[in-house]
Design a protein around this motif. Structure first.
Motif, short mmCIF file in Angstrom:
data_model
loop_
_atom_site.label_atom_id
_atom_site.label_comp_id
_atom_site.label_asym_id
_atom_site.label_seq_id
_atom_site.Cartn_x
_atom_site.Cartn_y
_atom_site.Cartn_z
N GLU A 63 12.79 -65.88 35.00
CA GLU A 63 12.08 -64.65 35.35
C GLU A 63 12.09 -63.84 34.12
O GLU A 63 11.15 -63.12 33.82
N ARG A 147 23.77 -55.64 37.56
CA ARG A 147 24.11 -55.69 38.88
C ARG A 147 25.09 -56.69 39.24
O ARG A 147 24.74 -57.81 39.52
N ASN A 156 20.27 -54.45 48.97
CA ASN A 156 19.73 -54.26 47.66
C ASN A 156 20.10 -55.39 46.64
O ASN A 156 19.77 -55.18 45.65
N ASP A 162 14.26 -59.61 45.39
CA ASP A 162 13.66 -59.82 44.05
C ASP A 162 12.51 -60.62 43.69
O ASP A 162 11.64 -60.16 42.73
N ARG A 165 8.92 -58.97 44.63
CA ARG A 165 8.66 -57.98 43.57
C ARG A 165 8.35 -58.52 42.27
O ARG A 165 7.36 -57.95 41.72
N PHE A 166 8.89 -59.52 41.80
CA PHE A 166 8.78 -60.03 40.55
C PHE A 166 7.43 -60.59 40.60
O PHE A 166 6.76 -60.47 39.48
N GLU A 405 11.58 -52.94 50.42
CA GLU A 405 12.95 -52.64 49.61
C GLU A 405 13.41 -51.16 49.79
O GLU A 405 14.38 -50.76 49.56
#
Length: 618
Positions: A63, A147, A156, A162, A165-166, A405
């Protein structure tokens, strides 16, 4: 051109303002760096070693290759892959980091240029810290990232947040091959979730279960994500919309829906079932101090987040002392505005309830917030030649956080785009409720997340060797972003806006409060409610914002401490440069020395400023 004014909270040598700002010629034209530099060919053994290390890590974190725009040509296969988040995947990353660290440590630095020596120091610091984290019995470890968390999946953290959204924001779809790569990643999503679920179970077996209130929030969010997957949800909508816009023929939506409904959703249901099972065993204790091995985890997390060896007690004390100083500056402004009764926190709470500074809590208010941000971006862009001698593009878009989110996310966050500029940097704004924002808090937020903060700084790092664009240090990243808020003030953003000045000072004080609250939660056994009450009452921040913040500190121990500590060090180095250079000092050159040195631990930052000072002295 309006003169700059130096923030009084910054440590300063005995120089006059005129001396401190020498060289700031009015209207000086700024030289521009290439908008998006490419990594030069590896022409030395050290450069080749760094380049190889970057690609070995990118192979395990594909990613990142996409987000940096590097998944092309010989590396195009990375565009269709996702990171393995299972225990085996984590072990593979640790093994690769260990092997490459040994190679870097064996490299002789004799005759190397300063940039390469800095790159080697950065890799050593990031990899050593990561390996210390991997040696702990549990947790997610970020290699050159911020993170770090003891919990595999929470409100979160996790692929359920993730990956969607990615895929929507960073995975490009310009051709049929891109769409096929999207579907390939979507098909791998269930395996990623399964890997996380297995780690969730293993961590729970060690007695490490997230606080009950975090699990409640994560369960609600994951349930909402599952409900949306009934017909495929955003994962289907994203590929359908973008292939249609690009005129790419094919049944992309149908194929995506088949994967989501038959593979992704059932796997996510199993992960949700595990969270529900853990919730039955969870307790409300908020901090790491109350968990097995928690003190060791927190000590490592603090080091990873600050790149210092400061103890929790030292950090707690710094927060209280800094907060008192900042509120001493806020008090006279509040008095001039007619807020004379109560503590600074109580008066800021009253200011926060003033309807003049709020947005309607509806779609109209959300649109007003986006428009407000765009206006502030226009303003701060125009000021950049006054603060930097060489500029970047500031390639940026403002986007609302995904709805699933928002409940577990902070008010906003941002970061740079790809190296080649094809993927813009982003300022993500949480619009779940407009109560998170006010007209006096948004300007400094823009400076922090976008320009000259995360998006702006990241574009300089993107011009360094690939490994440097990948590795980041929380104290530098967040320290720079918080320092950028100070730059906004110094560039005159609040000269005619005392309420905006209060918003800026409250934001800095907010980060001082973080030092107190984070250490309170994880080293002093503060409860969630105690932390929320102290934070809201002391800083006058809204309870919605503070609640989300405190819960974030519970899931990312130590991370919140990097902001103020990093900013303090950048200001300390600036004062040192001013004292050493006198009339030769130029704020623009200092700022460029910081950002062009790249994202570094704080001791390497000091070495970079040593070279800057020596170079200016000739």
């Amino acid at each position: 051109m309006k003169a700059l004014h130096i923030d009084p909270i910054a440590p300063s040598p005995s120089l006059s303002r005129r001396e401190a700002l020498a060289g700031m010629a009015a209207g000086a034209a700024a030289l521009a760096l290439p908008a998006h530099g490419q990594t030069p060919a590896a022409s030395t053994p050290a450069a080749a070693l760094l380049d190889d290390a970057a690609w070995r890590l990118l192979a395990l974190k594909p990613e990142s290759a996409t987000s940096l725009g590097l998944d092309t040509g010989a590396h195009a296969a990375l565009r269709g892959a996702l990171e393995d988040r299972s225990a085996a995947g984590q072990a593979a990353v640790a093994a690769q980091v260990r092997a490459d660290l040994a190679r870097v440590e064996a490299m002789s630095e004799a005759g190397l240029d300063p940039v390469t020596r800095t790159s080697l120091a950065v890799v050593k610091s990031a990899y050593r810290t990561a390996l210390d984290g991997f040696a702990l019995p549990y947790g997610d470890v970020a290699v050159g990232g911020w993170r770090n968390t003891p919990y595999v999946v929470i409100q979160n953290v996790g692929a359920y947040i993730d990956v969607p959204r990615f895929l929507d924001s960073d995975h490009p779809i310009h051709t049929a091959a891109d769409a096929e790569a999207y579907l390939a990643r979507l098909a791998q999503f269930p395996a990623v979730l399964e890997g996380e679920t297995a780690r969730l179970k293993a961590t729970a077996a060690q007695g490490v279960i997230a606080p009950s209130f975090l699990l409640d929030k994560a369960i609600r969010q994951m349930g909402a994500s599952l409900s949306a997957m009934g017909s495929g949800g955003g994962l289907v909508e994203s590929v359908e919309r973008r292939t249609r816009e690009q005129g790419i023929a094919g049944d992309w939506a149908g194929r995506a829906r088949e994967i989501v409904t038959r593979q992704v959703a059932p796997t996510l249901e199993r992960q949700l079932a595990e969270l529900i099972a853990q919730r039955k065993l969870a307790v409300p204790a908020a901090g790491m101090h109350q968990r097995p091995g928690g003190d060791a985890f927190y000590a490592w997390a603090l080091h990873a987040s600050t790149t210092t060896r400061m103890t929790p007690d030292e950090i707690h004390k710094l927060g209280l002392e800094s907060l008192a100083e900042l509120q001493g500056r806020m008090d006279p402004i509040l008095r001039k505005l007619g807020y004379t009764s109560g503590t600074v926190g109580e008066r800021m709470t009253a200011l926060g309830k003033d309807p003049r500074f709020q947005f309607p809590d509806n779609d109209e208010g959300r649109a007003q917030i986006i428009a407000f941000i765009q206006k502030r971006l226009t303003y701060i862009r125009a000021q950049m030649p006054r603060a930097f001698s060489r500029l970047v593009r500031g390639n940026l878009e403002v986007r609302r956080l995904p709805l699933a989110e928002e409940p577990g996310a902070p008010g906003a966050y941002g970061g740079p785009g790809s190296i080649d500029g094809s993927i813009p940097g982003k300022m993500w704004i949480n619009l779940g409720t407009t109560r998170l924002h006010s007209t006096y808090s948004l300007p400094t937020l823009v400076h922090h997340e976008a320009i000259p903060g995360h998006v702006w700084q990241g574009e300089y790092s993107n011009q360094l060797p690939t490994i440097r664009a990948m590795l980041a240090f929380n104290a530098y990243s967040e320290g720079w972003a918080l320092y950028s808020e100070t730059l906004g003030d110094e560039l005159g953003a609040y000269d005619d806006d005392p309420v905006g000045k209060l918003g800026y000072l409250q934001s800095i004080a907010f980060r001082a409060c973080r030092l107190v609250v984070d250490t309170g939660l994880h080293a002093r056994e503060w409860t969630r409610e105690q932390a929320i009450d102290w934070f809201a009452n002391t800083n006058g921040s809204g309870r919605d914002e503070v609640t989300s913040e405190v819960e974030r500190y519970c899931s990312w121990p130590g991370q919140a401490c990097g902001y103020f500590i990093g900013r303090s060090e950048i200001l300390r180095q600036r004062a040192r440069a001013q004292a050493a250079l006198g009339k030769a000092y130029d704020l623009r050159d200092y700022n460029n020395a910081v950002v062009e040195g790249g994202n570094v631990p704080l001791d390497v930052l000091a070495a970079n400023i040593d070279r800057y000072i020596a170079g200016k002295k000739g």
